[in-house]
Design a protein around this motif. Structure first.
Motif, PDB file in Angstrom:
ATOM      1  N   GLY A   1       0.781  -1.215   0.000  1.00  0.00           N
ATOM      2  CA  GLY A   1       0.000   0.000   0.000  1.00  0.00           C
ATOM      3  C   GLY A   1       0.821   1.277   0.000  1.00  0.00           C
ATOM      4  O   GLY A   1       0.279   2.373   0.078  1.00  0.00           O
ATOM      5  N   MET A   2       2.126   1.144  -0.108  1.00  0.00           N
ATOM      6  CA  MET A   2       3.008   2.312  -0.066  1.00  0.00           C
ATOM      7  C   MET A   2       3.721   2.529  -1.406  1.00  0.00           C
ATOM      8  O   MET A   2       4.902   2.813  -1.457  1.00  0.00           O
ATOM      9  N   GLY A   3       2.994   2.367  -2.489  1.00  0.00           N
ATOM     10  CA  GLY A   3       3.589   2.600  -3.805  1.00  0.00           C
ATOM     11  C   GLY A   3       4.024   1.345  -4.530  1.00  0.00           C
ATOM     12  O   GLY A   3       4.849   1.405  -5.434  1.00  0.00           O
ATOM     13  N   THR A   4       3.463   0.218  -4.147  1.00  0.00           N
ATOM     14  CA  THR A   4       3.852  -1.033  -4.796  1.00  0.00           C
ATOM     15  C   THR A   4       3.350  -1.127  -6.235  1.00  0.00           C
ATOM     16  O   THR A   4       3.952  -1.832  -7.044  1.00  0.00           O
ATOM     17  N   THR A   5       2.288  -0.405  -6.557  1.00  0.00           N
ATOM     18  CA  THR A   5       1.736  -0.464  -7.913  1.00  0.00           C
ATOM     19  C   THR A   5       2.770  -0.028  -8.950  1.00  0.00           C
ATOM     20  O   THR A   5       2.900  -0.656 -10.003  1.00  0.00           O
ATOM     21  N   VAL A   6       3.506   1.006  -8.649  1.00  0.00           N
ATOM     22  CA  VAL A   6       4.535   1.500  -9.575  1.00  0.00           C
ATOM     23  C   VAL A   6       5.576   0.418  -9.834  1.00  0.00           C
ATOM     24  O   VAL A   6       5.968   0.182 -10.983  1.00  0.00           O
ATOM     25  N   HIS A   7       5.992  -0.259  -8.775  1.00  0.00           N
ATOM     26  CA  HIS A   7       7.003  -1.309  -8.929  1.00  0.00           C
ATOM     27  C   HIS A   7       6.445  -2.505  -9.701  1.00  0.00           C
ATOM     28  O   HIS A   7       7.138  -3.080 -10.551  1.00  0.00           O
ATOM     29  N   ARG A   8       5.203  -2.876  -9.419  1.00  0.00           N
ATOM     30  CA  ARG A   8       4.597  -3.996 -10.145  1.00  0.00           C
ATOM     31  C   ARG A   8       4.464  -3.677 -11.628  1.00  0.00           C
ATOM     32  O   ARG A   8       4.753  -4.527 -12.482  1.00  0.00           O
ATOM     33  N   ARG A   9       4.054  -2.470 -11.944  1.00  0.00           N
ATOM     34  CA  ARG A   9       3.930  -2.083 -13.354  1.00  0.00           C
ATOM     35  C   ARG A   9       5.287  -2.097 -14.044  1.00  0.00           C
ATOM     36  O   ARG A   9       5.410  -2.512 -15.189  1.00  0.00           O
ATOM     37  N   ARG A  10       6.309  -1.623 -13.346  1.00  0.00           N
ATOM     38  CA  ARG A  10       7.666  -1.636 -13.909  1.00  0.00           C
ATOM     39  C   ARG A  10       8.112  -3.072 -14.170  1.00  0.00           C
ATOM     40  O   ARG A  10       8.700  -3.367 -15.212  1.00  0.00           O
ATOM     41  N   LEU A  11       7.831  -3.973 -13.237  1.00  0.00           N
ATOM     42  CA  LEU A  11       8.184  -5.379 -13.434  1.00  0.00           C
ATOM     43  C   LEU A  11       7.478  -5.969 -14.656  1.00  0.00           C
ATOM     44  O   LEU A  11       8.082  -6.723 -15.419  1.00  0.00           O
ATOM     45  N   ILE A  12       6.220  -5.631 -14.824  1.00  0.00           N
ATOM     46  CA  ILE A  12       5.478  -6.140 -15.982  1.00  0.00           C
ATOM     47  C   ILE A  12       6.093  -5.634 -17.274  1.00  0.00           C
ATOM     48  O   ILE A  12       6.310  -6.404 -18.219  1.00  0.00           O
ATOM     49  N   LEU A  13       6.391  -4.330 -17.337  1.00  0.00           N
ATOM     50  CA  LEU A  13       7.007  -3.762 -18.540  1.00  0.00           C
ATOM     51  C   LEU A  13       8.362  -4.405 -18.839  1.00  0.00           C
ATOM     52  O   LEU A  13       8.662  -4.752 -19.990  1.00  0.00           O
ATOM     53  N   LEU A  14       9.172  -4.563 -17.808  1.00  0.00           N
ATOM     54  CA  LEU A  14      10.492  -5.165 -18.006  1.00  0.00           C
ATOM     55  C   LEU A  14      10.377  -6.637 -18.398  1.00  0.00           C
ATOM     56  O   LEU A  14      11.125  -7.114 -19.255  1.00  0.00           O
ATOM     57  N   SER A  15       9.434  -7.344 -17.797  1.00  0.00           N
ATOM     58  CA  SER A  15       9.217  -8.756 -18.149  1.00  0.00           C
ATOM     59  C   SER A  15       8.836  -8.892 -19.621  1.00  0.00           C
ATOM     60  O   SER A  15       9.338  -9.784 -20.317  1.00  0.00           O
ATOM     61  N   CYS A  16       7.973  -8.014 -20.084  1.00  0.00           N
ATOM     62  CA  CYS A  16       7.560  -8.035 -21.495  1.00  0.00           C
ATOM     63  C   CYS A  16       8.742  -7.732 -22.413  1.00  0.00           C
ATOM     64  O   CYS A  16       8.909  -8.378 -23.449  1.00  0.00           O
ATOM     65  N   ALA A  17       9.552  -6.748 -22.034  1.00  0.00           N
ATOM     66  CA  ALA A  17      10.710  -6.385 -22.852  1.00  0.00           C
ATOM     67  C   ALA A  17      11.722  -7.524 -22.907  1.00  0.00           C
ATOM     68  O   ALA A  17      12.300  -7.803 -23.967  1.00  0.00           O
ATOM     69  N   ILE A  18      11.931  -8.205 -21.788  1.00  0.00           N
ATOM     70  CA  ILE A  18      12.859  -9.343 -21.766  1.00  0.00           C
ATOM     71  C   ILE A  18      12.328 -10.471 -22.636  1.00  0.00           C
ATOM     72  O   ILE A  18      13.058 -11.045 -23.449  1.00  0.00           O
TER      73      ILE A  18
END
Length: 79
Positions: free
Chosen positions: A30-47
């Protein structure tokens, strides 16, 4: 397993993924995890979409080796 030479940009993506994962793991819920999860998704797709994987014969073991090399920082020393 033999050493696999990964492109620098792919190793950089995997290293960014590892950093994003560590950031997510260290952020309280609840302290800004959404930003990190979205970044992980974008990076996972790029990889996953990287051209390196288009060559026939690239295996899951190669993906594990990519993570291992990114953790070890070998790509930074080789550059």
């Amino acid at each position: 397993m033999q050493f696999i030479h990964f492109p620098d940009d792919l190793l950089a993506l995997q290293s960014a993924w590892l950093r994003a994962y560590e950031a997510l793991a260290s952020t309280p819920a609840g302290m800004g995890t959404t930003v990190h999860r979205r970044r992980l998704i974008l990076l996972s797709c790029a990889i996953e979409a990287h051209g390196f994987w288009a060559v026939p014969g690239r295996s899951r073991a190669a993906r594990a080796e990519l993570r291992s090399q990114a953790r070890a920082g070998r790509w930074a020393r080789a550059a």
